[in-house]
Design a protein around this motif. Sequence first.
Motif, short mmCIF file in Angstrom:
data_model
loop_
_atom_site.label_atom_id
_atom_site.label_comp_id
_atom_site.label_asym_id
_atom_site.label_seq_id
_atom_site.Cartn_x
_atom_site.Cartn_y
_atom_site.Cartn_z
N GLU A 1 0.84 -1.22 0.00
CA GLU A 1 0.00 0.00 0.00
C GLU A 1 0.87 1.26 0.00
N ARG A 2 1.91 1.24 0.84
CA ARG A 2 2.76 2.44 0.96
C ARG A 2 3.53 2.70 -0.33
N LEU A 3 4.22 1.67 -0.84
CA LEU A 3 5.01 1.88 -2.06
C LEU A 3 4.10 2.05 -3.28
N GLY A 4 3.00 1.30 -3.29
CA GLY A 4 2.07 1.37 -4.41
C GLY A 4 1.47 2.75 -4.58
N ARG A 5 1.26 3.43 -3.45
CA ARG A 5 0.69 4.79 -3.49
C ARG A 5 1.60 5.72 -4.28
N LEU A 6 2.93 5.52 -4.14
CA LEU A 6 3.89 6.39 -4.83
C LEU A 6 3.75 6.28 -6.35
N ALA A 7 3.30 5.10 -6.82
CA ALA A 7 3.17 4.91 -8.27
C ALA A 7 1.71 4.86 -8.68
N LYS A 8 0.84 5.08 -7.72
CA LYS A 8 -0.61 5.01 -7.97
C LYS A 8 -1.00 3.69 -8.62
N ILE A 9 -0.47 2.59 -8.13
CA ILE A 9 -0.79 1.30 -8.75
C ILE A 9 -2.18 0.83 -8.32
N THR A 10 -2.79 0.06 -9.22
CA THR A 10 -4.09 -0.53 -8.90
C THR A 10 -3.95 -2.05 -8.91
N PRO A 11 -4.66 -2.80 -8.09
CA PRO A 11 -5.48 -2.25 -7.00
C PRO A 11 -4.58 -1.62 -5.93
N SER A 12 -5.16 -0.73 -5.14
CA SER A 12 -4.33 -0.04 -4.15
C SER A 12 -4.08 -0.91 -2.91
N GLU A 13 -4.85 -1.99 -2.80
CA GLU A 13 -4.65 -2.90 -1.66
C GLU A 13 -4.62 -4.33 -2.16
#
Length: 389
Positions: free
Chosen positions: A355-367
Amino acid sequence: TPGEAVPAAQRGSWSSFLKSIASFSGDLSSLTAPPFILSPTSLTEFPAYWCERPDLFSAIADAKDPQARALAILRWFISTLKDQYTSRNELMGSEKKPLNPALGELFYAHWPDRNGRGQINLLVEQVSHHPPVTAYVIENKVKGVQLVGHNAQKTSFSSGSIIVKQIGHAVLTVGKEEYVITLPKLRIDGLWYGSPYVELTDTTYIIGGGFISTIEYKGKGYFTGKSHTFKATVAPLPGMGGSSQEHVVEGLWHEKSKFTKGPFQGDVFHDVETTSKENATVIGGEVDGSQGAFETRKLWNLVAKGIREGDYELASREKSRIENEQRQRRKDEAAAGTKWELKHFKHEDSDPLYERLGRLAKITPSEEDFYGFLVNWPEALTKPAGNDK
Ligand code: HCR
């Protein structure tokens, strides 16, 4: 011609298989396919593809700074794609339908220490049957490099191809640094002719250590007009990486790629020909008395034999036996009010790192959920490095 690669006697069952895929979405593994398309290998063996270029996996630990490490990780990741997605075509003539693992199925293997690169261990457990989910850990303890991940697939059908969305992610740990790796989307083409093959589409990310690698996949007709094309950008994460320059790498993931932008522009990035491929050494070999009943080669032994030798009666009889046993087990558990216990992994509903690193790249799904490794290697894998008997 349609079905040209299909044995004449199986053309009818191939076209009904295609029809059932077309009107179906979800878990493909449950559909019955004609014998010519069956693979004798269970999906629990697939995580080995992450490490069939073991020197590149180990080399990640030798990078001297975060940017060099991001490039070493990308190089290893790109090197795995040929093995992950084209090796069945090379070995068996087309992509095949793998054996659908039983809940609790296990696969243990390793790559022995060579030239000081350290022994690398692999442990796989089937952590869900419906839908199929496979969890794995690959570890080079000496070098401090570990990959833990899980994967599942969601399939749909679109203009003659099967679209496979991969669910799950992997976490690569190098020393104290952690990286999240997302998985590509697949398109299975060639179905009409009976000779399926995989093309990668969409984007995957490797995020961590202050950097983000964005890998875009394209098939024929894009960037270079060739199959298995990719373009990867390695850039500092916003607010990190200081003055580091961006690198761009382009090429073919199953052959060769080059730096096309940045300080190494023009240099070869990765060439499959120059990195050596090594199959994992399976604990217990093909099958031996030391393997437990749930170890994949032992469990599927006779099914695999039947498929390999064209004895489909044997294969289907044994497959039904395994499936019936599984059904009975689930019934017994339901009756007793118990649940199958995972052996090596603990299921977590969320993964804060993703969730934390994914937010930086706006990846989906976010969780996403996660399967944490319980650090209980079987003894056969913890023997001193180099002892690969
Ligand atoms: C989609 C697929 C099962 C899953 C396989 C995965 C995605 C598993 C994880 C590995 O890391 C990479 C990988 C590679 C395979 O290409 C992919 C398989 C391709 C076919 C198979 C279907 C369930 C079977 C479809 C039946 C067709 C071949 C007729």
